[in-house]
Design a protein around this motif. Structure first.
Motif, mmCIF file in Angstrom:
data_model
loop_
_atom_site.group_PDB
_atom_site.id
_atom_site.type_symbol
_atom_site.label_atom_id
_atom_site.label_comp_id
_atom_site.label_asym_id
_atom_site.label_seq_id
_atom_site.Cartn_x
_atom_site.Cartn_y
_atom_site.Cartn_z
ATOM 1 N N PHE A 48 0.819 -1.208 0.000
ATOM 2 C CA PHE A 48 0.000 0.000 0.000
ATOM 3 C C PHE A 48 0.856 1.263 0.000
ATOM 4 N N PHE A 49 2.034 1.200 0.600
ATOM 5 C CA PHE A 49 2.960 2.334 0.542
ATOM 6 C C PHE A 49 3.351 2.613 -0.904
ATOM 7 N N PHE A 50 3.781 1.574 -1.615
ATOM 8 C CA PHE A 50 4.276 1.776 -2.977
ATOM 9 C C PHE A 50 3.147 2.022 -3.977
ATOM 10 N N ILE A 51 1.959 1.468 -3.716
ATOM 11 C CA ILE A 51 0.822 1.778 -4.585
ATOM 12 C C ILE A 51 0.481 3.262 -4.482
ATOM 13 N N SER A 52 0.437 3.775 -3.255
ATOM 14 C CA SER A 52 0.149 5.199 -3.062
ATOM 15 C C SER A 52 1.227 6.064 -3.708
ATOM 16 N N ALA A 53 2.495 5.664 -3.527
ATOM 17 C CA ALA A 53 3.597 6.416 -4.121
ATOM 18 C C ALA A 53 3.503 6.410 -5.639
ATOM 19 N N VAL A 65 -4.625 8.863 -1.738
ATOM 20 C CA VAL A 65 -4.978 8.384 -0.396
ATOM 21 C C VAL A 65 -6.446 7.988 -0.340
ATOM 22 N N ALA A 66 -7.316 8.790 -0.927
ATOM 23 C CA ALA A 66 -8.740 8.476 -0.936
ATOM 24 C C ALA A 66 -9.035 7.226 -1.745
ATOM 25 N N ILE A 67 -8.194 6.941 -2.739
ATOM 26 C CA ILE A 67 -8.385 5.744 -3.551
ATOM 27 C C ILE A 67 -7.914 4.499 -2.814
ATOM 28 N N VAL A 68 -6.745 4.580 -2.202
ATOM 29 C CA VAL A 68 -6.098 3.399 -1.628
ATOM 30 C C VAL A 68 -6.553 3.111 -0.204
ATOM 31 N N ALA A 69 -6.804 4.148 0.592
ATOM 32 C CA ALA A 69 -7.079 3.952 2.016
ATOM 33 C C ALA A 69 -8.255 3.002 2.305
ATOM 34 N N PRO A 70 -9.398 3.122 1.627
ATOM 35 C CA PRO A 70 -10.492 2.182 1.929
ATOM 36 C C PRO A 70 -10.123 0.726 1.680
ATOM 37 N N LEU A 72 -0.873 1.478 11.394
ATOM 38 C CA LEU A 72 0.277 1.137 10.559
ATOM 39 C C LEU A 72 -0.079 1.251 9.078
ATOM 40 N N ILE A 73 -1.173 0.642 8.688
ATOM 41 C CA ILE A 73 -1.587 0.664 7.287
ATOM 42 C C ILE A 73 -1.874 2.103 6.835
ATOM 43 N N GLY A 74 -2.599 2.852 7.678
ATOM 44 C CA GLY A 74 -2.963 4.225 7.323
ATOM 45 C C GLY A 74 -1.745 5.106 7.126
ATOM 46 N N MET A 75 -0.772 4.998 8.023
ATOM 47 C CA MET A 75 0.428 5.829 7.910
ATOM 48 C C MET A 75 1.275 5.419 6.702
ATOM 49 N N MET A 76 1.271 4.135 6.381
ATOM 50 C CA MET A 76 2.012 3.696 5.200
ATOM 51 C C MET A 76 1.384 4.260 3.923
ATOM 52 N N VAL A 77 0.062 4.307 3.888
ATOM 53 C CA VAL A 77 -0.622 4.878 2.726
ATOM 54 C C VAL A 77 -0.307 6.367 2.596
ATOM 55 N N VAL A 78 -0.401 7.085 3.712
ATOM 56 C CA VAL A 78 -0.165 8.533 3.684
ATOM 57 C C VAL A 78 1.274 8.852 3.291
ATOM 58 N N HIS A 79 2.231 8.163 3.909
ATOM 59 C CA HIS A 79 3.634 8.450 3.591
ATOM 60 C C HIS A 79 3.998 7.966 2.197
ATOM 61 N N GLY A 80 3.313 6.950 1.703
ATOM 62 C CA GLY A 80 3.518 6.555 0.318
ATOM 63 C C GLY A 80 3.075 7.647 -0.632
ATOM 64 N N ALA A 81 1.924 8.235 -0.342
ATOM 65 C CA ALA A 81 1.423 9.330 -1.183
ATOM 66 C C ALA A 81 2.373 10.523 -1.136
ATOM 67 N N LEU A 82 2.907 10.821 0.049
ATOM 68 C CA LEU A 82 3.859 11.928 0.164
ATOM 69 C C LEU A 82 5.181 11.606 -0.539
ATOM 70 N N ALA A 83 5.548 10.334 -0.545
ATOM 71 C CA ALA A 83 6.815 9.930 -1.165
ATOM 72 C C ALA A 83 6.818 10.197 -2.666
ATOM 73 N N GLY A 84 5.677 9.984 -3.307
ATOM 74 C CA GLY A 84 5.635 10.174 -4.748
ATOM 75 C C GLY A 84 5.044 11.496 -5.191
ATOM 76 N N ALA A 85 4.751 12.363 -4.238
ATOM 77 C CA ALA A 85 3.977 13.573 -4.549
ATOM 78 C C ALA A 85 4.701 14.574 -5.426
#
Length: 300
Positions: free
Chosen positions: A98-103, A114-119, A134-147
């Motif tokens: 989920f981190f890398f998908i968001s990124a 984040v709105a796509i992946v988080a649910p 854990l999952i939520g923070m990985m999604v958020v930081h993944g999105a920030l990583a690729g932003a």
């Protein structure tokens, strides 16, 4: 009162009004640009409109239109589904998936990754008793990583703004720095919030479960067994956007809009709702405030 003082007072009033009232800050920015430009600086309307960021307008609309199509025809769901199936038996890999998908989604222009992946991520967290924090923070930081990739909305905006001001810019540095920073944070989050306990744990997810990836209020189901022509065309279009901008320096706004229009022409009925997914509020916010900023720059 001096013009520069008035402009600053108006700017502060904009932020207060935009915070207290349910009014788009960009719309207030257009109002301020007109009032300050005409009443304080004596500028004609044509001179005020010179400051309208047409390049950023095209960029924002083009990218969000393209990914509106990708959401509408299920391409994003398909990409998420495929990725999850690759590691469905390894519980420790799911947070990183989920981190890398968001990124990936943010790096190629999906504004609301984040709105796509988080649910989807929360559903898997509940199924395999993984910490939702854990999952939520990985999604958020993944999105920030690729932003801040060169073809993302934020990266393109910052690079265009820096280039416009004449300052030295490095799109690669802008992309890699937050990527590495958020990757480091993700490692700490993974270790601190129970990720180590998941190492070696294998799930018992069935094939049917992997096929049943749903997102609230969107496409009911995306099957990995059948890939439509629209989805193939969309993935080719997204790849063309990445290659065209990164390798050939093509204008992100024009290229993304061109790809979106071609996809819409290929399947007009299937893509008719994609325009509604354009982030008009974000477009209005950025263009309105930058138009007012251009008026402020005229004050001597």
């Amino acid at each position: 009162m001096r013009p520069e003082v008035v402009s600053i007072v108006v700017l502060l009033a904009l932020f207060v009004a935009g915070t207290v009232l349910p009014v788009n800050l960009g719309a207030l920015g257009f109002l301020a640009a007109f009032l300050v430009g005409t009443a304080i600086l004596g500028m004609p309307a044509d001179d005020i409109l010179v400051g309208f960021p047409s390049d950023l307008f095209l960029l924002l609309v083009g990218i969000t239109y393209l990914f509106g199509i990708a959401q509408t025809n299920g391409t994003i769901d398909l990409m998420v589904n495929w990725t999850i199936r690759l590691v469905r038996a390894r519980a420790a890999a799911l947070p990183w998936v989920f981190f890398f998908i968001s990124a990936l989604l943010t790096s190629i222009g999906a504004l609301f990754a984040v709105a796509i992946v988080a649910p989807i991520a929360m559903r898997f967290a509940a199924r395999f008793t993984i910490s939702p924090l854990l999952i939520g923070m990985m999604v958020v930081h993944g999105a920030l990583a690729g932003a801040f990739s060169p073809i993302s909305v934020y990266g393109s905006f910052v690079n265009a703004l820096v280039t416009k001001t004449g300052l030295p810019s490095s799109p690669l540095t802008l992309f890699v720095s937050p990527l590495l920073f958020n990757l480091a944070i993700a490692i700490v989050v993974f270790l601190a919030l129970g990720g180590r306990d998941l190492i070696g744990v294998r799930t018992t997810e069935s094939r049917a479960d992997a096929d049943d990836i749903r997102r609230d209020g969107d496409i009911a189901q995306t099957s990995v067994r059948r890939v439509s022509v629209d989805q193939i065309a969309t993935m080719i279009g997204i790849t063309a956007l990445a290659v065209g901008t990164a390798a050939f320096g093509a204008n992100v706004g024009f290229l993304s809009m061109s790809i979106a229009v071609v996809l819409a022409l290929l399947s007009p009925r299937a893509q008719k709702d994609a325009v509604d997914r354009i982030s008009w509020s974000t477009v209005l916010l950025i263009t309105g405030m930058l138009t007012y900023v251009s008026v402020l720059e005229r004050i001597k």
